[in-house]
Write an enzyme that holds these catalytic residues in place. Structure first.
Site, PDB file in Angstrom:
ATOM      1  N   SER A   1      23.842 112.384 -26.413  1.00 14.29           N
ATOM      2  CA  SER A   1      24.759 112.573 -27.554  1.00 14.29           C
ATOM      3  C   SER A   1      25.527 113.865 -27.338  1.00 14.29           C
ATOM      4  O   SER A   1      26.348 113.927 -26.425  1.00 14.29           O
ATOM      5  CB  SER A   1      24.030 112.492 -28.900  1.00 14.29           C
ATOM      6  OG  SER A   1      23.186 113.578 -29.124  1.00 14.29           O
TER       7      SER A   1
ATOM      8  N   HIS B   1      24.460 108.325 -28.638  1.00 16.75           N
ATOM      9  CA  HIS B   1      23.790 108.379 -29.930  1.00 16.75           C
ATOM     10  C   HIS B   1      24.784 108.997 -30.922  1.00 16.75           C
ATOM     11  O   HIS B   1      24.928 110.194 -31.021  1.00 16.75           O
ATOM     12  CB  HIS B   1      22.558 109.226 -29.629  1.00 16.75           C
ATOM     13  CG  HIS B   1      21.860 109.924 -30.703  1.00 16.75           C
ATOM     14  ND1 HIS B   1      20.564 109.645 -31.003  1.00 16.75           N
ATOM     15  CD2 HIS B   1      22.209 110.936 -31.507  1.00 16.75           C
ATOM     16  CE1 HIS B   1      20.153 110.462 -31.945  1.00 16.75           C
ATOM     17  NE2 HIS B   1      21.121 111.249 -32.269  1.00 16.75           N
TER      18      HIS B   1
ATOM     19  N   ASP C   1      16.024 110.930 -29.632  1.00 21.26           N
ATOM     20  CA  ASP C   1      16.226 109.489 -29.439  1.00 21.26           C
ATOM     21  C   ASP C   1      15.904 109.106 -27.993  1.00 21.26           C
ATOM     22  O   ASP C   1      16.299 109.785 -27.055  1.00 21.26           O
ATOM     23  CB  ASP C   1      17.671 109.131 -29.797  1.00 21.26           C
ATOM     24  CG  ASP C   1      17.910 107.638 -29.908  1.00 21.26           C
ATOM     25  OD1 ASP C   1      16.939 106.870 -29.825  1.00 21.26           O
ATOM     26  OD2 ASP C   1      19.080 107.247 -30.082  1.00 21.26           O
TER      27      ASP C   1
END
Length: 195
Positions: free
Chosen positions: A20, A47, A138
């Site tokens: 991300s 993400h 994540d």
């Protein structure tokens, strides 16, 4: 346990690159060093919370492989780069992508974890999970499952990531095989693909 020989499933390696914040730098550095004809499909699972992705417009400058924004039913192919759209969970079934409404719309999404778990259940080929720069953790919860089905797990070396939270969480899972810079990740993918 992965379903073996499911009708329509393919057997080439899938490289899931999850990231991300700061991920763009890692994606470009990795793709610039990845040969376009090595026979792997690269799936970038960025993400995102609310913003739409422009990666399918930016990343073609860094690779000779076609770069596609994923649409429902798009078939995975080697020597292509696929980009997750915003606000969707990504799954794979019988060799194609499935998009579903994001299952965690508030807080940090877990789209990387969702896609990696789908791969462990529905992909017959080698799975290479790569976690690069980003906030939160994540992807980390799916890494031990990747190893259980014989896949390879790689985290970006923390000092090369602008946001080390995501690769640090991956390393903390205890299920990372290699900790490398984006350039070395590309080299390692090549070694795995040509085994």
């Amino acid at each position: 346990m992965r379903i073996a020989h499911k009708q329509g499933a393919k057997d080439f390696p899938v490289v899931c690159v999850g990231g991300s914040a700061g991920g763009l730098d890692a994606y470009t550095r990795l793709l610039r060093n990845l040969p376009a004809d090595m026979g792997v499909a690269v799936v970038i699972v960025n993400h995102l919370r609310t913003v739409s992705t422009l990666l399918h417009e930016i990343l073609p400058r860094s690779t000779a492989m076609p770069v596609k924004l994923i649409t429902e039913g798009l078939v995975l192919q080697p020597n292509h780069v696929f980009i997750i759209p915003a606000q969707r969970d990504l799954h794979v079934l019988e060799g194609g992508f499935q998009l579903k409404p994001i299952s965690k719309p508030r807080g940090w999404p877990d789209v990387i974890t969702v896609f990696l778990r789908s791969l462990t259940q529905h992909w017959d080929g080698t799975i290479i999970a790569v976690i690069v720069s980003g906030y939160d953790g994540d992807g980390a919860d799916a890494l031990c499952g990747i190893k259980e089905v014989g896949g390879i797990t790689i985290a970006q070396k923390l000092e090369t990531a602008s946001q080390p939270d995501m690769p640090a969480s991956a390393i903390a899972s205890g299920c990372i095989d290699f900790i490398l810079s984006p350039e070395d990740i590309a080299q390692k993918i090549g070694e795995i693909a040509f085994k």
